[in-house]
Design a protein around this motif. Structure first.
Motif: not given
Length: 416
Positions: A86, A88-89, A92, A96, A296, A298, A301-302
């Motif tokens: 992980h 976060s966004n 990238a 993903q 958004g 958290t 898309g991890n």
């Protein structure tokens, strides 16, 4: 020792009853008492804490597309988690980006389309509510029988009063149209159609009893939304990712005929059992309706979830599961219909999303009997059994349910 500790000592420490007691003392009672306590799975089978095996024809509600503990999926998740779990966004990851590209290709989305990743179907549908608000229009149309999730925005799109009423007032502006009624659909656009922000549809309503929109409905919906400038948003959370034998149900010739929506939401089978949701926004809508800072997540898309999605898509392609799902679904529905069971009113669905509608509201009792015989099915309505098994199910395994149904008492629910 308190009363709870006393209760848990009444049964063997590893038994299903033991774990059920602990469940009732520790987990919120939002789902009721668990039917069984499951401890492992393999392929289309699961085992409970007492060692009993079950053929899983629900697959976590159309989630476990590849069955349980699929080696390719588990290897992909383990490898990714062992590398990067992980971030976060703010950053990238290659997984993903690769999954977004694959989804755009599978959705046949034009240039300029984009993907937003979430963690579940209801979160994906929350994004649709926000996109509708961003149009500046006030009306959102949905259908009677719809189910789009339990969060407040998605719940506003969900029709069932029992789900809605405890949490009202919900976000406003949603109007429910009769299911499959083309006259009502045309009337809704004829009256102030330029103020319709979005029409939100499930190509197949799963929770309402596996009800597919009638032929021509989606084509009419596409024409009316295009003429009025409204969004056509398709909830493919349950019907997508190969469940009907096409990547997306609206691409299936018997369901949507390949119309192009403005937004599609995905979840469930996308991760093969790992939590993930996605919003595919087509063309210009990707850039104009949700900008920087307007939505958004958290965890969305991890890299682990994205790796699960890529692995699931890869196995479906590699093993030819779309064709398998179409062929098995057609044959299974035919076999179930051919039983001529007096308790069965109709068998419907597409691919491996199937409903057996009964002539009496005894679906819960039928599902309970199936469970006792080692088969998991879902009574999604009082008179409807839903089948949404892993896409890897074999014809022989499907036949186990067919045989069970043939043995079901004709007078179920009325025996002395």
């Amino acid at each position: 020792m308190d009363a709870r500790d006393d209760a848990t000592t009444l049964t063997a420490p590893d038994s299903g009853a033991h774990w059920s007691q602990r469940y009732s003392a520790a987990v919120m009672d939002t789902f009721g008492s668990p039917q069984r306590v499951l401890v492992r799975g393999e392929g289309p089978y699961v085992w409970d804490a007492d060692g009993n095996r079950y053929l899983d024809l629900l697959a976590g509600i159309a989630v476990n597309a590849l069955g349980h503990a699929h080696p390719t999926l588990t290897a992909a998740i383990s490898a990714q988690l062992g590398t990067l779990g992980h971030v976060s966004n703010f950053f990238a990851t290659p997984t993903q980006v690769a999954l977004a590209e694959r989804l755009l290709a599978l959705a046949e989305a034009p240039a300029g389309s984009r993907v937003f990743f979430a963690n579940s179907g209801t979160e994906a549908n929350e994004a649709v509510v926000k996109m509708a608000r961003r149009t500046g229009r006030r009306r959102v149309l949905a259908l009677e029988g719809s189910f789009h999730g339990r969060t407040m925005g998605a719940l506003a799109l969900t029709h069932k009063p029992a789900y809605r009423e405890p949490f009202e007032p919900l976000p406003g502006g949603v109007e429910f149209l009769p299911f499959g009624d083309t006259d009502a659909l045309e009337a809704a656009f004829a009256q102030d159609g330029e103020d319709v922000a979005a029409l939100v549809l499930e190509p197949v309503q799963g929770e309402a009893g596996v009800r597919a929109l009638p032929p021509g409905y989606l084509a009419l919906a596409r024409r009316l939304t295009a003429e009025s400038g409204a969004l056509l948003a398709l909830d493919e959370v349950q019907s997508g990712m190969g469940r009907t034998g096409a990547w997306l149900a609206h691409q299936h010739p018997r369901l949507g005929g390949g119309i192009r929506p403005d937004v599609v939401t995905l979840a469930k089978g996308l991760g093969g059992g790992f939590p993930i949701g996605a919003v595919v926004a087509y063309g210009e809508h990707a850039a104009t309706l949700l900008g920087r800072g307007q939505h958004g997540t958290t965890f969305g898309g991890n890299p682990v979830a994205a790796a699960a999605g890529l692995a699931t898509i890869g196995v479906i392609e590699r093993d030819g599961l779309l064709a398998h799902v179409r062929a098995l679904g057609d044959q299974w529905r035919a076999d179930l219909t051919a039983l001529g069971h007096p308790l069965v009113r109709e068998v419907r669905g597409e691919g491996l999303l199937i409903a057996v509608e009964l002539t009496a509201p005894v679906a819960a009792e039928a599902a309970s009997r199936a469970l006792e015989e080692g088969i998991i099915v879902n009574p999604c309505a009082p008179s409807v059994l839903r089948l949404a098994p892993p896409l890897i199910l074999t014809a022989e395994q499907a036949g186990q349910f067919t045989a069970f149904l043939s043995r079901l008492p004709h007078d179920l629910g009325t025996e002395a």
